[in-house]
Design a protein around this motif. Structure first.
Motif, short mmCIF file in Angstrom:
data_model
loop_
_atom_site.label_atom_id
_atom_site.label_comp_id
_atom_site.label_asym_id
_atom_site.label_seq_id
_atom_site.Cartn_x
_atom_site.Cartn_y
_atom_site.Cartn_z
N PRO A 194 20.34 -21.32 103.55
CA PRO A 194 19.17 -20.40 103.94
C PRO A 194 18.26 -20.94 104.92
O PRO A 194 17.67 -19.93 105.44
CB PRO A 194 18.65 -20.24 102.41
CG PRO A 194 19.02 -21.47 101.86
CD PRO A 194 20.41 -21.98 102.64
N THR A 195 18.02 -22.30 105.13
CA THR A 195 17.17 -22.52 105.98
C THR A 195 17.54 -24.03 106.50
O THR A 195 18.37 -24.60 106.11
CB THR A 195 15.74 -23.07 105.34
OG1 THR A 195 16.21 -23.92 104.12
CG2 THR A 195 15.27 -21.91 104.63
N MET A 196 16.81 -24.54 107.51
CA MET A 196 17.14 -25.64 108.01
C MET A 196 17.01 -27.11 107.11
O MET A 196 17.53 -27.79 107.18
CB MET A 196 16.34 -25.92 109.34
CG MET A 196 16.69 -25.01 110.44
SD MET A 196 18.31 -25.30 111.20
CE MET A 196 17.90 -25.19 112.95
N GLU A 197 15.94 -26.67 106.58
CA GLU A 197 15.46 -27.79 105.19
C GLU A 197 16.70 -27.90 104.32
O GLU A 197 16.99 -29.05 104.23
CB GLU A 197 14.42 -27.01 104.49
CG GLU A 197 14.04 -28.27 103.65
CD GLU A 197 12.74 -27.76 102.63
OE1 GLU A 197 12.16 -28.64 101.75
OE2 GLU A 197 12.69 -26.41 101.98
N ILE A 198 17.27 -26.99 104.03
CA ILE A 198 18.33 -26.89 103.02
C ILE A 198 19.49 -27.79 103.89
O ILE A 198 20.46 -28.52 103.13
CB ILE A 198 18.58 -25.64 102.55
CG1 ILE A 198 17.54 -25.07 101.68
CG2 ILE A 198 20.02 -25.99 101.52
CD1 ILE A 198 16.81 -26.16 100.47
N LEU B 213 24.08 -21.53 114.21
CA LEU B 213 22.99 -22.41 114.36
C LEU B 213 23.02 -23.46 113.35
O LEU B 213 22.71 -24.55 113.64
CB LEU B 213 21.56 -21.57 114.64
CG LEU B 213 20.54 -22.57 114.54
CD1 LEU B 213 20.43 -23.25 115.87
CD2 LEU B 213 19.06 -21.82 114.42
N PHE B 214 23.02 -23.09 112.11
CA PHE B 214 23.01 -23.93 110.84
C PHE B 214 23.99 -24.93 110.99
O PHE B 214 23.99 -26.24 110.55
CB PHE B 214 22.89 -23.22 109.70
CG PHE B 214 21.50 -22.74 109.30
CD1 PHE B 214 20.63 -22.76 110.35
CD2 PHE B 214 21.42 -21.82 108.15
CE1 PHE B 214 19.09 -22.25 109.79
CE2 PHE B 214 20.05 -21.14 107.95
CZ PHE B 214 18.97 -21.37 108.63
N SER B 215 25.42 -24.44 111.24
CA SER B 215 26.35 -25.23 111.36
C SER B 215 26.11 -26.38 112.60
O SER B 215 26.35 -27.55 112.26
CB SER B 215 27.55 -24.53 111.76
OG SER B 215 27.80 -23.77 110.49
N VAL B 216 25.65 -25.98 113.65
CA VAL B 216 25.44 -27.09 114.83
C VAL B 216 24.43 -28.07 114.34
O VAL B 216 24.48 -29.08 114.63
CB VAL B 216 24.76 -26.21 115.92
CG1 VAL B 216 24.40 -27.14 116.99
CG2 VAL B 216 26.05 -25.34 116.43
#
Length: 186
Positions: A92-96, A124-127
């Protein structure tokens, strides 16, 4: 604590409204965010019993602290690649993403493969996970072969100028690692 309900009741006791409001203002939007600091979550994780099942149940909750606890509680030896792929799809977020890499992904026996896969991803989150995981693995040494290092350097150079600040920053850190250890890296 052995159930999600028991854990959520504990989380309510440590709720930090100002921290939660601050996170929301900074764009960390969750269905529910108790604003609990990471050291307190680590203490709660130490009290939890339940392994994979509990971690999976916590992950299903759209609650910041439940997702972080899931990454802390998932046993490495019971975390298969299929589950990691599902979790990455549901980030859900970069923090997670950061917490998943720190608490779980970097300890997985197939972390190298995931780092390379995620660096080349369109998501994006995977990268971001790929760059973070690569940094951890580079710093621990001995994980990547020479072909991997060439690919990592090429990917990092391409990502260094991306519009996402976190990805660009972590790409630069990867490249700095190559510069610092130029005799060991391509």
């Amino acid at each position: 604590m052995e159930t999600v309900i028991e854990i959520k009741n504990q989380l309510r006791l440590y709720m930090n409204g100002p921290a939660s409001a601050s996170m929301r203002q900074k764009g960390l939007v969750y269905k529910l965010n108790f604003g609990i600091e990471l050291p307190r979550l680590k203490e709660l994780a130490a009290e939890c019993v339940g392994g994979r099942r509990l971690a999976m149940d916590l992950w299903k909750e759209n609650v910041r602290e439940c997702k972080i606890l899931a990454t802390m509680l998932m046993p490495v030896d019971e975390c298969d690649e299929e589950l990691v792929d599902v979790w990455m799809e549901q980030m859900p977020t970069m923090e997670i993403v950061e917490q998943a890499v720190m608490n779980l992904f970097r300890r997985l026996p197939y972390a190298r493969g995931k780092a390379l896969q995620w660096l080349a991803s369109e998501r994006l989150f995977s990268v971001y996970a790929g760059t973070l995981l690569t940094i951890h693995l580079l710093r621990s040494g001995g994980v990547f072969d020479e072909t991997d290092k060439i690919e990592i350097k090429d990917q990092a150079e391409a990502l260094e100028h991306t519009n996402n600040v976190q990805v660009a920053r972590t790409a630069r850190i990867i490249l700095e690692n190559f510069s610092l250890h130029s005799k060991n890296y391509v």
